[in-house]
Design a protein around this motif. Structure first.
Motif, PDB file in Angstrom:
ATOM      1  N   LYS A   1       0.312  -1.475  -0.052  1.00 31.32           N
ATOM      2  CA  LYS A   1       0.260  -0.173  -0.118  1.00 31.32           C
ATOM      3  C   LYS A   1       1.025   1.226   0.186  1.00 31.32           C
ATOM      4  CE  LYS A   1      -3.426  -1.995   2.502  1.00 31.32           C
ATOM      5  NZ  LYS A   1      -4.386  -2.580   3.724  1.00 31.32           N
ATOM      6  N   LYS A   2       2.029   0.891   0.021  1.00 38.74           N
ATOM      7  CA  LYS A   2       3.054   2.343  -0.527  1.00 38.74           C
ATOM      8  C   LYS A   2       3.976   2.052  -1.946  1.00 38.74           C
ATOM      9  CE  LYS A   2       5.956   0.440   2.817  1.00 38.74           C
ATOM     10  NZ  LYS A   2       7.033   0.908   4.118  1.00 38.74           N
ATOM     11  N   ARG A   3       4.630   3.234  -2.071  1.00 39.44           N
ATOM     12  CA  ARG A   3       5.462   3.104  -3.289  1.00 39.44           C
ATOM     13  C   ARG A   3       6.642   1.747  -2.976  1.00 39.44           C
ATOM     14  NH1 ARG A   3      10.126   7.200  -3.861  1.00 39.44           N
ATOM     15  NH2 ARG A   3      10.918   7.243  -1.495  1.00 39.44           N
ATOM     16  N   PRO A   4       6.756   1.505  -4.395  1.00 38.38           N
ATOM     17  CA  PRO A   4       7.646   0.227  -4.326  1.00 38.38           C
ATOM     18  C   PRO A   4       8.761  -0.329  -3.983  1.00 38.38           C
ATOM     19  CG  PRO A   4       6.735   0.891  -6.594  1.00 38.38           C
ATOM     20  CD  PRO A   4       6.102   1.489  -5.700  1.00 38.38           C
ATOM     21  N   TYR A   5       9.113  -1.349  -3.081  1.00 35.73           N
ATOM     22  CA  TYR A   5      10.504  -1.501  -3.043  1.00 35.73           C
ATOM     23  C   TYR A   5      10.987  -2.819  -3.232  1.00 35.73           C
ATOM     24  CZ  TYR A   5       9.524  -3.160   1.297  1.00 35.73           C
ATOM     25  OH  TYR A   5       8.353  -3.918   2.027  1.00 35.73           O
ATOM     26  N   PHE A   6      12.427  -2.750  -3.136  1.00 35.56           N
ATOM     27  CA  PHE A   6      13.268  -4.205  -3.006  1.00 35.56           C
ATOM     28  C   PHE A   6      13.230  -4.781  -1.226  1.00 35.56           C
ATOM     29  CE2 PHE A   6      14.140  -1.263  -6.886  1.00 35.56           C
ATOM     30  CZ  PHE A   6      13.686  -2.918  -7.757  1.00 35.56           C
ATOM     31  N   ARG A   7      13.531  -6.196  -0.952  1.00 34.00           N
ATOM     32  CA  ARG A   7      13.378  -6.869   0.200  1.00 34.00           C
ATOM     33  C   ARG A   7      14.571  -7.985  -1.427  1.00 34.00           C
ATOM     34  NH1 ARG A   7      10.482  -5.655   4.157  1.00 34.00           N
ATOM     35  NH2 ARG A   7      11.555  -8.016   5.601  1.00 34.00           N
ATOM     36  N   TYR A   8      15.657  -8.044   0.195  1.00 31.23           N
ATOM     37  CA  TYR A   8      16.849  -8.707  -0.723  1.00 31.23           C
ATOM     38  C   TYR A   8      16.870  -9.971   0.278  1.00 31.23           C
ATOM     39  CZ  TYR A   8      18.239  -4.248  -3.267  1.00 31.23           C
ATOM     40  OH  TYR A   8      17.997  -2.986  -3.522  1.00 31.23           O
ATOM     41  N   SER A   9      17.557 -10.876  -0.467  1.00 30.70           N
ATOM     42  CA  SER A   9      17.323 -12.548   0.238  1.00 30.70           C
ATOM     43  C   SER A   9      19.087 -13.215  -0.187  1.00 30.70           C
ATOM     44  CB  SER A   9      16.618 -13.019   0.695  1.00 30.70           C
ATOM     45  OG  SER A   9      15.934 -13.735  -0.972  1.00 30.70           O
ATOM     46  N   LEU A  10      19.199 -14.166   0.294  1.00 29.58           N
ATOM     47  CA  LEU A  10      20.535 -14.194  -0.124  1.00 29.58           C
ATOM     48  C   LEU A  10      20.370 -15.157  -0.751  1.00 29.58           C
ATOM     49  CD1 LEU A  10      23.593 -13.721   0.746  1.00 29.58           C
ATOM     50  CD2 LEU A  10      23.566 -15.313   3.361  1.00 29.58           C
ATOM     51  N   LYS A  11      21.365 -15.595  -1.875  1.00 29.25           N
ATOM     52  CA  LYS A  11      21.244 -16.418  -2.797  1.00 29.25           C
ATOM     53  C   LYS A  11      22.410 -17.971  -2.056  1.00 29.25           C
ATOM     54  CE  LYS A  11      20.630 -16.464  -7.743  1.00 29.25           C
ATOM     55  NZ  LYS A  11      21.896 -15.304  -8.797  1.00 29.25           N
ATOM     56  N   GLN A  12      23.084 -17.283  -1.930  1.00 31.35           N
ATOM     57  CA  GLN A  12      24.177 -18.254  -1.327  1.00 31.35           C
ATOM     58  C   GLN A  12      25.123 -17.943   0.082  1.00 31.35           C
ATOM     59  OE1 GLN A  12      26.592 -16.585  -5.881  1.00 31.35           O
ATOM     60  NE2 GLN A  12      28.101 -17.156  -4.134  1.00 31.35           N
ATOM     61  N   ARG A  13      25.002 -19.088   0.645  1.00 28.89           N
ATOM     62  CA  ARG A  13      25.758 -18.551   1.895  1.00 28.89           C
ATOM     63  C   ARG A  13      27.270 -18.853   1.531  1.00 28.89           C
ATOM     64  NH1 ARG A  13      23.242 -20.135   7.539  1.00 28.89           N
ATOM     65  NH2 ARG A  13      21.722 -19.905   7.069  1.00 28.89           N
ATOM     66  N   ILE A  14      27.794 -19.327   0.791  1.00 28.80           N
ATOM     67  CA  ILE A  14      29.637 -19.572   0.383  1.00 28.80           C
ATOM     68  C   ILE A  14      30.014 -18.452  -0.425  1.00 28.80           C
ATOM     69  CG2 ILE A  14      31.262 -20.642  -0.602  1.00 28.80           C
ATOM     70  CD1 ILE A  14      30.118 -23.127   1.821  1.00 28.80           C
ATOM     71  N   ILE A  15      30.687 -17.846   0.254  1.00 27.60           N
ATOM     72  CA  ILE A  15      31.354 -16.198  -1.401  1.00 27.60           C
ATOM     73  C   ILE A  15      32.305 -16.590  -1.780  1.00 27.60           C
ATOM     74  CG2 ILE A  15      31.763 -14.777  -2.580  1.00 27.60           C
ATOM     75  CD1 ILE A  15      29.300 -13.239  -0.009  1.00 27.60           C
ATOM     76  N   SER A  16      32.742 -17.217  -3.257  1.00 25.65           N
ATOM     77  CA  SER A  16      33.860 -17.599  -3.481  1.00 25.65           C
ATOM     78  C   SER A  16      34.551 -16.910  -4.289  1.00 25.65           C
ATOM     79  CB  SER A  16      33.922 -19.321  -3.948  1.00 25.65           C
ATOM     80  OG  SER A  16      33.249 -19.418  -5.345  1.00 25.65           O
ATOM     81  N   MET A  17      36.012 -16.281  -4.214  1.00 27.08           N
ATOM     82  CA  MET A  17      36.562 -15.763  -5.243  1.00 27.08           C
ATOM     83  C   MET A  17      37.937 -16.658  -5.993  1.00 27.08           C
ATOM     84  SD  MET A  17      38.072 -11.915  -4.556  1.00 27.08           S
ATOM     85  CE  MET A  17      37.205 -11.278  -4.124  1.00 27.08           C
ATOM     86  N   GLU A  18      37.874 -16.529  -7.140  1.00 28.47           N
ATOM     87  CA  GLU A  18      38.941 -17.633  -7.812  1.00 28.47           C
ATOM     88  C   GLU A  18      38.721 -16.780  -9.065  1.00 28.47           C
ATOM     89  OE1 GLU A  18      37.765 -21.770  -8.506  1.00 28.47           O
ATOM     90  OE2 GLU A  18      37.946 -21.227 -10.351  1.00 28.47           O
TER      91      GLU A  18
END
Lengths: 270, 197
Positions: free
Chosen positions: B68-85
């Motif tokens: 009932k108000k202007r739209p906004y974003f909700r964020y959720s974690l897609k992955q529990r491990i972040i790897s940097m290669e």
């Protein structure tokens, strides 16, 4: 005088600085402290110069340094005998010293005028420039690898002694190579008695034990030519000249190197 | 992961508040930027920027909602491990035969100062001056031994051009160091010390 010289005339008075300093000191001391002190100073200065030349003779092994040293040492002893000086000489000794002094002076003068007692830096630069036709400048302050030459370690050492004794170049011997710096009389003071023996920014040719030859021409020497000679040709020519000298020396034709230099008829006091 | 993506990720992960924000994301089912900002006492734009960056890197998913108000974003974690290669091979200098046959020499009046090593058998550094007047700056580049040998054999400004491979042959340099030779040639070309035929 070489009428077709590519080099500008030598105008440096650096070679006369030691004599000028001694003379100025002599007259100042005479003015402020009298004749005896002035002669004492003169005798000391001439003795010191004589010893310095004696040490240089041991290093270079050119007989000119020895006769010049003896001339100065005799002159120094004689000066101590001049009226009013600390040590009075008997007339017999004064005559012997005077004759010795005159003998070594004439001998030194002969060696200078016959160019046997002369640094050959100008001759080397003149011979280097002779085959260079281009005038495209292109100076860069870095060494130029010339190529390979064939010689043994013993030949390199003998060649080094030959160049040094005949004052064609002053060698700087390192573990695996020898640098040859062609110098003039004006430059010889810094090279012989200076404490900075770094060859960066100086003119040299190097021969290493692997037969590799490299050459470097300093900006100061490059500017001593009338024209802006094509720099890579000039460096090539300097290196090739020393390779040619090495070949002539190996054949036992060292005298021909001297003759080529004498033929240029450079001023014997440069 | 390419270097630019890794660099972006590294930049955000190194923020002081990154661990706390990830702490919220891992513990909450989903969260909005204003909720995260109020919870951690951050400015809303700081939290928004972080969450957007993570979403763009594919670490978070975002869902548009409107209550009932202007739209906004909700964020959720897609992955529990972040790897940097990172594959550093991607940033290695491209070696091609085309580059090795390029003919080069020192540029006339380059204004660079070459310093020789104590042994005078190779160059140890190149000093370049950039800018004019008060803005004039000196930049000294210390050379590796193969680079120093290569530049020692670089043709003079008045000499004929030589190909990179020919210079390497003259300098007796092994082909394995080709990338570092290309690198110094490229740099000196940029600063007008080397010219290409």
């Amino acid at each position: 005088m070489n009428l077709h010289s590519k080099l500008k005339p030598e105008k440096s008075l650096v070679g006369f600085i030691p004599a000028a300093v001694i003379l100025i000191g002599f007259f100042m001391l005479w003015f402020f402290w009298g004749k005896q002190t002035a002669y004492g100073f003169m005798a000391f200065a001439i003795f010191a110069a004589g010893f310095l030349l004696l040490i240089t003779y041991v290093r270079i092994l050119n007989v000119g340094f020895l006769t010049n040293a003896l001339f100065l040492l005799f002159a120094g002893i004689m000066l101590t005998g001049i009226g009013g000086a600390p040590f009075e000489l008997e007339s017999g000794w004064a005559g012997i010293l005077g004759a010795g002094n005159l003998f070594f002076m004439i001998l030194t003068l002969y060696l200078v005028l016959s160019r046997k007692y002369k640094w050959r830096g100008r001759e080397v630069l003149e011979l280097t420039a002779a085959p260079v036709e281009g005038t495209r400048d292109g100076f860069t302050a870095r060494p130029h690898p010339i190529g390979k030459a064939e010689y043994s370690g013993q030949q390199l050492m003998d060649f080094t002694k030959f160049l040094r004794r005949n004052m064609i170049a002053l060698p700087y011997v390192e573990d695996d190579r020898v640098f040859y710096a062609p110098i003039t009389m004006a430059q010889s003071f810094c090279h012989l008695y200076g404490w900075n023996h770094d060859l960066s920014g100086k003119t040299w040719v190097s021969f290493d034990l692997g037969g590799n030859v490299a050459a470097n021409i300093a900006h100061k020497e490059y500017l001593s030519y009338h024209e802006d000679l094509t720099f890579d040709q000039l460096c090539d020519s300097l290196g090739s000249l020393f390779i040619e000298f090495m070949e002539m020396f190996k054949k036992g034709d060292g005298i021909r190197i001297i003759n080529r230099m004498n033929a240029l008829k450079e001023n014997p006091f440069t | 992961m390419d270097f630019k993506t890794a660099s972006k990720l590294g930049n955000y992960i190194s923020k002081d508040y990154a661990e706390d924000l990830f702490g919220l994301l891992v513990n909450y089912q989903d969260i909005s930027a204003s909720e995260a900002a109020s919870r951690l006492n951050l400015h809303i734009s700081t939290a928004q920027e972080f969450l957007e960056a993570m979403a763009s890197l594919g670490i978070l998913t975002r869902k548009e909602v409107s209550e009932k108000k202007r739209p906004y974003f909700r964020y959720s974690l897609k992955q529990r491990i972040i790897s940097m290669e990172i594959d550093l091979g991607q940033i290695a200098k491209r070696q091609s035969e085309m580059q090795a046959v390029r003919k080069i020499r020192e540029k006339e009046n380059a204004g660079a100062r070459f310093s020789t090593a104590r042994s005078h058998q190779y160059l140890s550094s190149v000093t370049i001056w950039t800018g004019e007047g008060r803005e004039r700056k000196e930049r000294k580049i210390n050379l590796t031994a193969p680079q120093g040998k290569f530049l020692y054999h670089l043709p003079f400004p008045t000499a004929d051009h030589l190909s990179i491979s020919d210079i390497m042959r003259k300098a007796e340099i092994d082909d394995t160091v080709l990338p570092e030779i290309f690198d110094i040639v490229e740099l000196l070309e940029k600063y007008d010390v080397i010219e290409v035929e």
